[in-house]
Structures are given as structure tokens and as C-alpha cells.
Write a protein that holds these residues in place. Structure first.
Motif, PDB file in Angstrom:
ATOM      1  N   VAL A  34       5.952   8.459  -1.505  1.00  0.00           N
ATOM      2  CA  VAL A  34       6.419   7.117  -1.130  1.00  0.00           C
ATOM      3  C   VAL A  34       7.807   7.153  -0.495  1.00  0.00           C
ATOM      4  O   VAL A  34       8.439   6.107  -0.295  1.00  0.00           O
ATOM      5  N   GLY A  35       8.279   8.369  -0.161  1.00  0.00           N
ATOM      6  CA  GLY A  35       9.586   8.466   0.498  1.00  0.00           C
ATOM      7  C   GLY A  35      10.720   7.974  -0.352  1.00  0.00           C
ATOM      8  O   GLY A  35      11.715   7.453   0.173  1.00  0.00           O
ATOM      9  N   ASP A  36      10.580   8.126  -1.679  1.00  0.00           N
ATOM     10  CA  ASP A  36      11.596   7.619  -2.614  1.00  0.00           C
ATOM     11  C   ASP A  36      11.910   6.146  -2.371  1.00  0.00           C
ATOM     12  O   ASP A  36      13.040   5.700  -2.526  1.00  0.00           O
ATOM     13  N   TRP A  37      10.891   5.404  -1.958  1.00  0.00           N
ATOM     14  CA  TRP A  37      10.985   3.963  -1.716  1.00  0.00           C
ATOM     15  C   TRP A  37      12.026   3.627  -0.649  1.00  0.00           C
ATOM     16  O   TRP A  37      12.719   2.614  -0.714  1.00  0.00           O
ATOM     17  N   GLN A  38      12.107   4.500   0.361  1.00  0.00           N
ATOM     18  CA  GLN A  38      12.920   4.258   1.546  1.00  0.00           C
ATOM     19  C   GLN A  38      11.974   4.117   2.736  1.00  0.00           C
ATOM     20  O   GLN A  38      11.010   4.877   2.862  1.00  0.00           O
ATOM     21  N   ASP A  39      12.232   3.157   3.612  1.00  0.00           N
ATOM     22  CA  ASP A  39      11.271   2.863   4.680  1.00  0.00           C
ATOM     23  C   ASP A  39      11.764   3.222   6.077  1.00  0.00           C
ATOM     24  O   ASP A  39      11.259   2.716   7.076  1.00  0.00           O
ATOM     25  N   ASP A  40      12.724   4.127   6.179  1.00  0.00           N
ATOM     26  CA  ASP A  40      13.284   4.453   7.491  1.00  0.00           C
ATOM     27  C   ASP A  40      12.218   4.921   8.465  1.00  0.00           C
ATOM     28  O   ASP A  40      12.197   4.516   9.634  1.00  0.00           O
ATOM     29  N   CYS A  73       0.822  -1.212   0.000  1.00  0.00           N
ATOM     30  CA  CYS A  73       0.000   0.000   0.000  1.00  0.00           C
ATOM     31  C   CYS A  73       0.854   1.259   0.000  1.00  0.00           C
ATOM     32  O   CYS A  73       0.582   2.206  -0.736  1.00  0.00           O
ATOM     33  N   SER A  74       1.891   1.274   0.795  1.00  0.00           N
ATOM     34  CA  SER A  74       2.685   2.490   0.967  1.00  0.00           C
ATOM     35  C   SER A  74       3.549   2.817  -0.236  1.00  0.00           C
ATOM     36  O   SER A  74       3.803   4.005  -0.500  1.00  0.00           O
TER      37      SER A  74
END
Length: 483
Positions: A87-93, A39-40
């Protein structure tokens, strides 16, 4: 040892873990990709970031005084950059930090069941962990796109929902195969961004799980904006010219459709093929059957929450199930028997905090096409298939003053399904600009089983689209939908 081990750190797994931790259970959560899940990064959030500018521009074009200001094309570069930021540039920090903030332990790597209440994790750094669950393991691994078995498809490198929501460029020509939500939304988004879109639908129309008028409105809007929408067609093969050349979709009648990219939006399958289900007597790769507390049939310690149980492949519905599952796991743990007799879970009835009743009676959904569509509960076709005697009340949304104020040339429709014996609502479906915001009121009416006599006292504000509720009640009173 933990009280609960969760496989999958998408919104569903995160919510199960959060509820369990809030109840005082020690919790581990395992994720093989990005914390935050489909989803994210590849579904809800990026798709809506692509769609919101398209819908806002379309609606602005119908408002006097704005048309000249928004008459040009969307700035595709800016829209895609905003999508990337969402999407945070596909970073999940950030999401990983949230997991830690609730007191759960995060394990990065591939998790597999290894017998009852036991999970092994092959870490991303080559490390290996063995986790034991005192009370429960929750499978929240979600689903992935299902591709058909077609000649040439593997070599054609088709888009799935992931590529459709993450592409960094706008194709000149996009072929969309499918007629469901992903197909309709992505056709809307990429057409607005400048692609020439062809939609190939095997069935009779778009969005077949909703009332037929919804797909008709959405298809008409796509066609008016230049899309080629074809129904009743079947794809026989796909051919890609070289490594980066155009793609050809061959139909079963021999016709060829040319494009630069092809999106297959043809269904989903569960991500259960390599999570060790065979070690606990379950077939790998399939959907998992659960009871209303989300416990897997025949396993008093195993839960399957979200897409993997195939009840409703929607993020908000999965999060709802997660809240139910978390409450049930915590109550059973506190009861100490595993069966929850003391907590009353075994006797939980409809609308209990331990029963996912909405999965059966009140699943809401908004489709972010242009025009928007939304529904909750059952459709007329579903009621008839179940042998239920109902009354369907249909109205054009232009019946309210708010529609003309919302947009010149407003077009929309609504259908209300009523149980004539109890005079309560079983389902409501909308299509039209802005109607997504009407769905929750309908959801409350359906879940609350609010009698029509009481709904007369829920006074809609004037002049808003919600005044359609008054028009629906008047139509019902005057005999609409009566055989």
C-alpha cells in the motif's frame, strides 16, 4: 472549465478520467483522501497481501515434500511489513503522478456539487476552487463501512474493514461480526496470523449471496483451524473495558463473548452524504439510481459510477462501469446534443459499449478465503426467485485428476446453472483451492452465451483443475439437473 469533472480518485474515478482523456476531453479529478481510493489502501490490495501468505501456506501443507518446510506459523511481522509495502505505506505520490501523466488535473480537497455542472472544492491548504463541467460530472466517491446502532458501540472503537486491513499488530482474540466477504476473508487472514477468531453470523451461514455450499466449505475450514463460527446469533451490545482493554460482545440471549478487538463487517453505505446532491434535487446520503450508461436518472449530465449506484460493490465491476461511462460521456460530447443520438447511445442494447450489461447478467467475484470461492452470473436460488426454469449441474471437484495433484485431500465443489431452452450458461460457482483462476473462463462462457454444443470443443488441458468443464458437460449430457 472542463469537459468532465470527476468526484473521487479511486480506481473507478481514475478509469473514468482516463477514458475521457483518451477521447480528448479535458478532465479534472477531485480527491479528499488518498489518490487510489479504498481499494488501494484499505480493501483489495492490503487484504490480499494479508491473505496470500495464509492461502499459500495452507496449500503447501497439502503438498508432499513441503509439509515439513512450512509447518510452523506465519511470520506475522514480515506479512504486515509486506502489506505496508503493497500500500506504499499509505502514501499516494505514485498514483497522483499517474493522474498527472494522463493529462488530468488533480484537485486535493472536499468536492461538492453546487448546482448543475458545477463543483466547488475546499482545498486541503485552505484554498477554494470552482470547477465547471461542459459535459458531465461523474460521482465516483465509493462507499464506507456501515455500523449498526448498538448500545456501547461508539465507545468500543470497533474495527471496520479499514482497521482490519491496516492494523499493525495481531490481536490475541478477534471477534468478527458478520458473514459476508469481508468477514470471511478477514477471519481467514487474522486466524492464519495467530489470532483466536470468533465469527458471529446473524444468518444461517457464511457468504449468503453465493451458493450455500460455498459458505459451508469456508466455515468448515475455519472451524478445523480453530475458529468458533456461530450462526443465527444477534449482537445486542458492545462494551470496551477502558481505553485499551478487552471488548465484550453481548448477544441477545445474554451470553458474552470476549475479545481484544471486534470487527463489524455488516455492510456498506454510499459516500454521498456531503457532496451537494441536494443542490441538484437529489437526496443526500443515498444510493444513486442510474441507467445502463451510468447516467443518474433525470439528470442528463450527472453520472454515478462504482459503489455509489449499488449495482455491484466490487472494484473490478466499478472499473468496468467506468469504461462504459467514459465511452458514453465521450460519445455524447462528440454528438453535441447531450443525448448521444448520433452515437446510437439512446438505442444501445445489451452488450453495447455504452451499456453496463454485465451488472445484470455476468458479475464475477472471487472470495480469497481458504478455500477460495468464485462465481459469475446467477445462483440457483436467484434463478428460482426470478421464476426461471433452469438445470443445475453439481459436481465434486475431485472428479478431475488435477485436484489430487493440486493438493492431497483436495476438497471442492462446482455448480453450473444452464438455461435448458438455449443451452447456454447463466451462472457458475466454484469453491476449492485454486478455483479463483477458473472464474474468468466461466465469465467468458456466460458473457459470450456460448452454447453447450460449442463448449465441447473448448478442450481443457490435462491434468488441470479446468478439466472440471469436461466433467460438467458430461454430467449435463447424462441428465444431471433434469427434473
Amino acid at each position: 472549465m472542463y469537459d468532465l469533472v470527476v468526484l473521487g480518485a479511486g480506481p473507478v474515478g481514475e478509469n473514468v478520467a482516463d477514458r475521457a482523456r483518451a477521447a480528448g476531453l479535458t478532465t479534472a479529478i477531485v480527491e479528499s483522501e488518498l489518490v487510489g481510493g479504498e481499494c488501494s489502501y484499505w480493501a483489495c490490495m492490503p487484504s490480499k497481501a494479508l491473505l496470500r501468505p495464509a492461502i499459500a501456506r495452507s496449500e503447501a501443507l497439502q503438498v508432499p515434500g513441503l509439509r515439513g518446510q512450512v509447518a510452523g506459523p506465519l511470520d506475522a511481522h514480515e506479512v504486515l511489513a509486506h502489506r505496508d509495502a503493497i500500500v506504499g505505506d499509505w502514501q499516494d505520490d505514485g498514483q497522483a503522478d499517474w493522474v498527472k501523466s494522463i493529462g488530468a488535473d488533480l484537485y486535493r480537497g472536499h468536492g461538492r456539487l453546487d448546482g448543475p455542472r458545477r463543483v466547488t472544492v475546499q482545498g486541503t491548504e485552505g484554498d477554494r476552487h470552482v470547477l465547471t463541467a461542459r459535459h458531465a460530472v461523474a460521482v465516483c466517491t465509493g462507499s464506507r463501512a456501515a455500523l449498526p446502532d448498538l448500545p456501547g458501540l461508539d465507545g468500543a472503537r470497533p474495527w471496520t474493514s479499514r482497521e482490519a486491513t491496516s492494523s499493525g499488530r495481531v490481536p490475541d482474540r478477534l471477534i468478527v461480526v458478520g458473514g459476508g466477504v469481508v468477514a470471511a476473508e478477514m477471519a481467514t487472514a487474522w486466524q492464519a496470523l495467530g489470532a483466536r477468531v470468533t465469527v458471529l453470523v446473524r444468518g444461517a451461514g457464511l457468504l449468503p449471496r453465493m451458493e450455500p455450499f460455498v459458505g459451508e466449505h469456508v466455515a468448515a475450514a475455519l472451524i478445523e483451524r480453530g475458529a468458533d463460527v456461530r450462526t443465527g446469533v444477534n449482537v445486542a451490545a458492545v462494551v470496551r473495558d477502558g481505553s485499551s482493554g478487552p471488548v465484550t460482545v453481548v448477544l441477545d440471549d445474554g451470553e458474552q463473548v470476549m475479545g481484544d478487538e471486534v470487527l463489524f463487517a455488516t455492510g456498506r453505505r454510499p459516500r454521498t452524504e456531503d457532496i451537494g446532491l441536494e443542490t441538484v434535487g437529489l437526496a443526500p446520503g443515498g444510493w444513486l439510481d442510474v441507467d445502463d450508461s451510468l447516467r443518474v436518472t433525470g439528470h442528463d449530465w450527472l453520472y454515478a459510477v462504482g459503489d455509489v449506484n449499488h449495482r455491484a460493490l466490487l472494484t473490478h465491476q466499478g472499473k468496468y462501469q467506468a469504461r462504459i461511462a467514459g465511452a458514453a460521456i465521450a460519445a455524447r460530447a462528440a454528438d453535441g446534443t447531450g443525448e448521444g443520438a448520433g452515437a446510437g447511445i439512446g438505442d444501445a442494447g445489451p452488450w453495447s459499449p455504452y451499456a453496463a450489461t454485465a451488472d445484470h447478467a455476468a458479475v464475477p467475484q472471487v472470495v480469497f478465503t481458504d478455500p477460495e470461492a468464485g462465481a459469475v452470473g446467477i445462483s440457483l436460488a436467484e434463478a428460482e426467485a426470478a421464476g426461471r426454469e433452469v438445470r443445475a449441474v453439481d459436481l465434486d471437484l475431485t472428479a478431475v485428476a488435477g485436484a489430487g495433484l493440486y493438493a492431497q485431500g483436495y476438497r471442492g465443489h462446482v455448480r453450473m446453472i444452464v438455461d435448458p431452452d438455449s443451452e447456454t450458461l447463466l451462472g457458475v460457482t466454484f469453491v476449492g483451492p485454486g478455483t479463483g483462476e477458473l472464474v474468468h473462463a466461466a465469465t467468458i462462457a456466460v458473457v459470450g452465451q456460448v452454447p453447450i454444443a460449442r463448449l465441447w470443443h473448448a478442450v481443457p488441458s490435462y491434468p488441470t483443475l479446468s478439466e472440471i468443464w469436461l466433467r460438467l458437460l458430461e454430467a449435463y449430457r447424462d441428465g444431471a439437473g433434469r427434473p
